[in-house]
Enzyme design. Structure first.
Site, PDB file in Angstrom:
ATOM      1  N   HIS A 100     -37.667  29.627  99.544  1.00 23.36           N
ATOM      2  CA  HIS A 100     -36.555  28.783  99.121  1.00 23.36           C
ATOM      3  C   HIS A 100     -35.346  28.909 100.054  1.00 23.36           C
ATOM      4  O   HIS A 100     -35.256  29.856 100.842  1.00 23.36           O
ATOM      5  CB  HIS A 100     -36.112  29.154  97.698  1.00 23.36           C
ATOM      6  CG  HIS A 100     -36.999  28.615  96.631  1.00 23.36           C
ATOM      7  ND1 HIS A 100     -38.157  29.245  96.249  1.00 23.36           N
ATOM      8  CD2 HIS A 100     -36.912  27.492  95.862  1.00 23.36           C
ATOM      9  CE1 HIS A 100     -38.745  28.537  95.284  1.00 23.36           C
ATOM     10  NE2 HIS A 100     -38.010  27.468  95.037  1.00 23.36           N
ATOM     11  N   LYS A 143     -30.315  30.137  96.621  1.00 23.49           N
ATOM     12  CA  LYS A 143     -30.954  30.224  95.298  1.00 23.49           C
ATOM     13  C   LYS A 143     -30.496  31.515  94.618  1.00 23.49           C
ATOM     14  O   LYS A 143     -30.497  32.583  95.230  1.00 23.49           O
ATOM     15  CB  LYS A 143     -32.479  30.199  95.457  1.00 23.49           C
ATOM     16  CG  LYS A 143     -33.222  30.239  94.137  1.00 23.49           C
ATOM     17  CD  LYS A 143     -34.682  29.866  94.311  1.00 23.49           C
ATOM     18  CE  LYS A 143     -35.472  30.058  93.024  1.00 23.49           C
ATOM     19  NZ  LYS A 143     -34.933  29.304  91.878  1.00 23.49           N
TER      20      LYS A 143
END
Ligand SMILES: NC(=O)C1=CN([C@@H]2O[C@H](COP(=O)(O)OP(=O)(O)OC[C@H]3O[C@@H](n4cnc5c(N)ncnc54)[C@H](OP(=O)(O)O)[C@@H]3O)[C@@H](O)[C@H]2O)C=CC1
Ligand SMILES: O=C(O)C1=N[C@H](C(=O)O)C[C@H](O)C1
Length: 268
Positions: A154, A158
């Site tokens: 990611h 995040k």
């Protein structure tokens, strides 16, 4: 700042039979990465009307005051339960993409819904159709492979690790392995550094990568004698989550109670 984008016309719409009524939608976390995309998608949908945008520090009551019938929540794991509680109390359906749900949290939401039999809550760790299919394919394949590991990758902003999708994938794979009577994956390694083998989710190692340039990606690696199978999904743009979010917004009125994941909405 809370914004009520326009006076809600959903109650008046349909008078004279000119247009079908639009569903009034409020967005929590409206200025976040996902919320911004949801606002765009709702504004672009003829059958939906954006009536409230709420962010951190805003008054949650604005979604009720604005007449929201459905609230979409992409906020943070530490605030999402309060938001859901509020919406259920107000009789507002909830489409939740925020992560951080374990069995205990899901049971709590189901309990809150008991006195409100008409209210629906959809909680999905991933609204991407490809990601949902990846989870299903992994579940199907799991029983054929002695070894499975999950790698999620990611963007570096995040807030949580591992991703909600990775945890759900690992749980689904673990359940499929149990149902097939598979023993634990072979692994003779002793970690020389803690964490080197990832997090253990019901016996499935889950590894989290955070890398500038990425959005949301996941690989499920499966291994058997002389072969491997790699399943990979990539969300290159947050627009990829919008068909799933809008599907849930449109369907939730007819699905009271708690729905986990969008598989059933997709007919899977
Ligand atoms: N299910 C799915 O398909 C997907 C799920 N997600 C999940 O969605 C969540 C949000 O992700 P992302 O958009 O990247 O995060 P962001 O940090 O970009 O956005 C979160 C937003 O929530 C706001 N916020 C914080 N507290 C509250 C509150 N109490 N009430 C209303 N708004 C609040 C923040 O405001 P402020 O900045 O002012 O604090 C911010 O605008 C994460 O849990 C992520 O994992 C993400 C992508 C897809
Ligand atoms: O924070 C994100 O970006 C994402 N969060 C969800 C998760 O934790 O699974 C879904 C997707 O991976 C994007």
């Amino acid at each position: 700042m809370t914004t009520t984008p326009s006076a809600p016309d959903h109650q008046a719409a349909g008078v004279g039979g000119a247009e079908p009524p639009r569903t009034a939608v409020g967005v929590l976390g409206a200025r976040g990465r996902m919320g911004t995309e949801v606002v765009k998608a709702v504004n672009a949908a003829d059958d939906l009307e954006l009536v409230a945008m709420v962010d951190d520090g805003d008054w949650l009551f604005n979604v009720a005051d604005a007449g929201a019938q459905v609230v979409v929540d992409f906020t943070r794991p530490d605030v999402v339960m309060d938001n859901i509680r509020f919406c259920i109390d107000q009789g507002i359906h909830c489409v939740v993409g925020t992560t951080g749900f374990d069995e205990q949290r899901l049971a709590t939401v189901a309990q809150w819904l008991e006195p409100k039999p008409d209210v629906g809550v959809v909680i999905a760790p991933n609204f991407g159709i490809g990601a949902v299919l990846l989870m299903r394919f992994a579940q199907e394949a799991a029983r054929f492979f002695p070894s499975t590991e999950v790698v999620e990758l990611h963007h570096p902003n995040k807030v949580d690790a591992p991703s909600g999708t990775a945890v759900r994938t690992a749980r689904l794979v673990a359940a499929a392995r149990r149902a097939a009577g598979l023993p634990p994956s072979p692994d003779a390694t002793t970690d020389s550094l803690p964490g080197a083998r990832g997090a253990d989710v019901e016996g499935i190692p889950v590894h989290a990568v955070r890398l500038t340039g990425l959005v949301a990606h996941q690989e499920v690696l499966m291994g058997a004698a002389g072969e491997t199978l790699t399943l990979r999904h990539d969300s290159f743009d947050r627009a990829s989550f919008m068909p799933g979010v809008l599907l849930a917004v449109r369907e939730i009125g007819g699905r009271p109670g708690l729905t986990v994941g969008i598989e059933s909405l997709l007919g899977l």
